[in-house]
Design an enzyme around this catalytic site. Structure first.
Site, PDB file in Angstrom:
ATOM      1  N   LYS A   1      -5.926 -30.793  -6.973  1.00 57.02           N
ATOM      2  CA  LYS A   1      -5.381 -30.637  -5.649  1.00 57.02           C
ATOM      3  C   LYS A   1      -5.314 -31.983  -5.127  1.00 57.02           C
ATOM      4  O   LYS A   1      -4.108 -32.174  -4.363  1.00 57.02           O
ATOM      5  CB  LYS A   1      -6.690 -30.065  -4.633  1.00 57.02           C
ATOM      6  CG  LYS A   1      -6.556 -28.738  -4.939  1.00 57.02           C
ATOM      7  CD  LYS A   1      -8.071 -27.944  -4.349  1.00 57.02           C
ATOM      8  CE  LYS A   1      -8.178 -26.653  -5.267  1.00 57.02           C
ATOM      9  NZ  LYS A   1      -9.454 -25.691  -4.880  1.00 57.02           N
TER      10      LYS A   1
ATOM     11  N   GLN B   1     -14.589 -26.955  -1.315  1.00 56.67           N
ATOM     12  CA  GLN B   1     -14.438 -26.326  -2.553  1.00 56.67           C
ATOM     13  C   GLN B   1     -15.860 -25.382  -3.073  1.00 56.67           C
ATOM     14  O   GLN B   1     -16.901 -25.575  -2.465  1.00 56.67           O
ATOM     15  CB  GLN B   1     -14.680 -27.435  -3.689  1.00 56.67           C
ATOM     16  CG  GLN B   1     -14.253 -27.010  -5.122  1.00 56.67           C
ATOM     17  CD  GLN B   1     -13.081 -26.659  -5.517  1.00 56.67           C
ATOM     18  OE1 GLN B   1     -12.043 -26.818  -4.654  1.00 56.67           O
ATOM     19  NE2 GLN B   1     -12.875 -25.937  -6.386  1.00 56.67           N
TER      20      GLN B   1
ATOM     21  N   ASP C   1      -7.270 -22.710   3.122  1.00 55.08           N
ATOM     22  CA  ASP C   1      -7.605 -21.899   1.879  1.00 55.08           C
ATOM     23  C   ASP C   1      -7.342 -20.511   2.599  1.00 55.08           C
ATOM     24  O   ASP C   1      -7.446 -19.579   1.859  1.00 55.08           O
ATOM     25  CB  ASP C   1      -9.031 -21.942   1.691  1.00 55.08           C
ATOM     26  CG  ASP C   1      -9.420 -22.766   0.460  1.00 55.08           C
ATOM     27  OD1 ASP C   1      -8.402 -22.784  -0.536  1.00 55.08           O
ATOM     28  OD2 ASP C   1     -10.467 -23.461   0.595  1.00 55.08           O
TER      29      ASP C   1
HETATM   30  N1  LIG Z   1     -12.194 -23.588  -1.287  1.00 56.31           N
HETATM   31  C1  LIG Z   1     -11.731 -23.183  -2.542  1.00 56.31           C
HETATM   32  N2  LIG Z   1     -10.315 -22.965  -2.896  1.00 56.31           N
HETATM   33  C2  LIG Z   1      -9.873 -22.766  -3.995  1.00 56.31           C
HETATM   34  O1  LIG Z   1      -8.514 -22.536  -4.198  1.00 56.31           O
HETATM   35  C3  LIG Z   1     -10.805 -22.585  -5.261  1.00 56.31           C
HETATM   36  C4  LIG Z   1     -12.001 -22.865  -5.046  1.00 56.31           C
HETATM   37  N3  LIG Z   1     -12.573 -23.337  -3.864  1.00 56.31           N
HETATM   38  N4  LIG Z   1     -12.744 -22.867  -6.194  1.00 56.31           N
HETATM   39  C5  LIG Z   1     -12.408 -22.505  -7.423  1.00 56.31           C
HETATM   40  C6  LIG Z   1     -11.275 -21.908  -7.455  1.00 56.31           C
HETATM   41  C7  LIG Z   1     -10.284 -21.840  -8.741  1.00 56.31           C
HETATM   42  N5  LIG Z   1      -9.030 -22.276  -8.398  1.00 56.31           N
HETATM   43  C8  LIG Z   1      -8.169 -22.734  -9.428  1.00 56.31           C
HETATM   44  C9  LIG Z   1      -6.938 -23.402  -8.912  1.00 56.31           C
HETATM   45  C10 LIG Z   1      -6.057 -23.912  -9.825  1.00 56.31           C
HETATM   46  C11 LIG Z   1      -5.947 -23.657 -11.042  1.00 56.31           C
HETATM   47  C12 LIG Z   1      -5.166 -24.188 -12.026  1.00 56.31           C
HETATM   48  O2  LIG Z   1      -4.077 -24.710 -11.541  1.00 56.31           O
HETATM   49  N6  LIG Z   1      -5.304 -23.998 -13.505  1.00 56.31           N
HETATM   50  C13 LIG Z   1      -4.307 -24.582 -14.391  1.00 56.31           C
HETATM   51  C14 LIG Z   1      -5.036 -25.186 -15.327  1.00 56.31           C
HETATM   52  C15 LIG Z   1      -6.227 -24.374 -16.250  1.00 56.31           C
HETATM   53  C16 LIG Z   1      -6.795 -25.190 -17.304  1.00 56.31           C
HETATM   54  O3  LIG Z   1      -6.222 -25.718 -18.149  1.00 56.31           O
HETATM   55  O4  LIG Z   1      -8.179 -25.151 -17.102  1.00 56.31           O
HETATM   56  C17 LIG Z   1      -3.661 -23.328 -14.961  1.00 56.31           C
HETATM   57  O5  LIG Z   1      -3.902 -22.220 -14.733  1.00 56.31           O
HETATM   58  O6  LIG Z   1      -2.418 -23.440 -15.467  1.00 56.31           O
HETATM   59  C18 LIG Z   1      -7.133 -23.088 -11.432  1.00 56.31           C
HETATM   60  C19 LIG Z   1      -8.077 -22.381 -10.515  1.00 56.31           C
HETATM   61  C20 LIG Z   1      -9.045 -22.761  -6.997  1.00 56.31           C
HETATM   62  N7  LIG Z   1     -10.203 -22.361  -6.487  1.00 56.31           N
END
Ligand SMILES: Nc1nc(=O)c2c([nH]1)NC[C@@H]1CN(c3ccc(C(=O)N[C@@H](CCC(=O)O)C(=O)O)cc3)C=[N+]21
Ligand SMILES: NC(=O)C1=CN([C@@H]2O[C@H](COP(=O)(O)OP(=O)(O)OC[C@H]3O[C@@H](n4cnc5c(N)ncnc54)[C@H](OP(=O)(O)O)[C@@H]3O)[C@@H](O)[C@H]2O)C=CC1
Ligand SMILES: [Mg+2]
Length: 287
Positions: free
Chosen positions: A58, A102, A125
């Protein structure tokens, strides 16, 4: 069977995310002309490596689009009331446009109590009950980023939603439930399935649009979908072989008309939409 993959069926979330980020960069530049400097503060409690990685992603996105980012790292032993004090200080800080706590939080802290304490105007969020309530009455403002990212992908790929059978698997407050509300706001016929659903396949097989956010590797198999389905895979399942979705991609792609990969599908969109929300907050607050 998992023979050659037809790449024209792959929804390129990374490319659309770059497009969204380019739009955000322009808006940020325009705001800076007006002496408004969007700033996101991320609050990370504890030292979970996955959470640390997401927060880093982020911050990197903020850097790409010109948003200021601040890291607030707190020990896992912090009490709920200490964390609430921190949130209140960030609410009162006029230089802060957005606050992101988070998830998950340690067990002794109620995530909902913390979400309720964030100023809804700084809720990038979209998890505050005020913003969730507005979503439910079809006044979409700050809404959860993951389902919003999927809506943007539907728009970019010109997929009609009205009258379609949309099936959402997973009913969490951050993915499944807001996804169902957004699809309903666009006049899909929506079914929501979860762990207590009897005969999951009897629902998924009817889907024109299928969204899965569960956290079970390869839960959705080829025999569970109908030909031509459009699939959005939210799942992130890490193991020694890499990152996997909730969909058996290599086989389901043969039946789908379009499908998101993991990685490179929904994930990058979540982050790009988050950036757009920080800007939206800054515009609203005028800071
Ligand atoms: N307050 C809060 N807000 C959130 O938005 C939040 C959170 N808590 N807790 C955890 C989850 C999970 N999450 C992700 C965001 C981006 C990818 C992302 O960009 N993943 C990449 C890389 C994955 C990899 O290679 O591990 C992809 O899918 O291409 C994944 C998971 C946001 N979250
Ligand atoms: N790509 C991205 O941007 C994001 C990805 N994620 C990923 O999405 C997945 C879901 O996250 P999140 O919504 O936070 O998770 P939760 O654990 O909060 O929710 C999971 C949902 O799936 C349901 N479920 C669990 N097992 C099954 C099953 N076998 N069959 C059907 N339904 C089931 C649960 O039902 P019940 O609650 O009744 O157990 C619940 O509704 C995770 O892999 C997470 O990492 C999350 C956020 C953003
Ligand atoms: Mg749960």
């Amino acid at each position: 069977m998992s023979d050659a993959i037809d790449s024209s069926k792959i929804i390129d979330g990374k490319a659309v995310a770059q497009k969204v980020e380019a739009e955000v960069s322009k808006t940020v530049a325009a705001l800076k002309e007006k002496n408004i400097f969007p700033k996101l503060v991320t609050v990370l409690v504890g030292e979970d490596p996955a959470s640390q990685m997401y927060v880093r992603m982020k911050h990197k996105a903020c850097e790409r689009v010109g948003i200021l980012a601040e890291d607030c790292i707190l020990p896992a032993t912090i009490t709920e009331s200490e964390l609430l004090n921190k949130i209140q200080a960030l609410n009162a800080d006029k230089t802060v446009s957005s606050i992101l706590v988070q998830l998950p939080l340690p067990k002794h802290i109620s995530a909902q109590t913390i979400m309720n304490a964030i100023d809804p105007k700084k809720d990038a969020d979209g998890f505050h009950p005020f913003n969730m309530g507005n979503l439910l009455i079809n006044e979409e403002g700050l809404v959860p980023c993951t389902p919003k990212g999927i809506i943007r992908l539907l728009e970019e790929y010109k997929i009609d939603v009205q009258g379609k059978n949309a099936v959402v698997v997973g009913h969490s407050n951050v993915v499944g439930k807001p996804m169902a509300a957004m699809l309903l706001n666009r006049n899909a016929t929506v079914s929501v399935c979860h762990i207590f659903t009897k005969d999951l396949k009897s629902y998924t097989i009817e889907a024109d649009i299928l969204v899965i956010g569960v956290g079970v590797k390869h839960l959705i198999k080829e025999d569970m979908v109908k030909p031509g389905v459009v699939v959005f895979d939210v799942g992130i399942n890490q193991d020694s072989t890499g990152t996997h979705g909730d969909v058996d991609f290599a086989n389901v792609i043969h039946k789908a008309s379009l499908i998101t990969p993991v990685p490179g599908g929904v994930g990058p969109m979540t982050i790009a939409i988050l950036m757009s929300h920080v800007v939206k907050c800054a515009e609203t607050i005028g800071q």
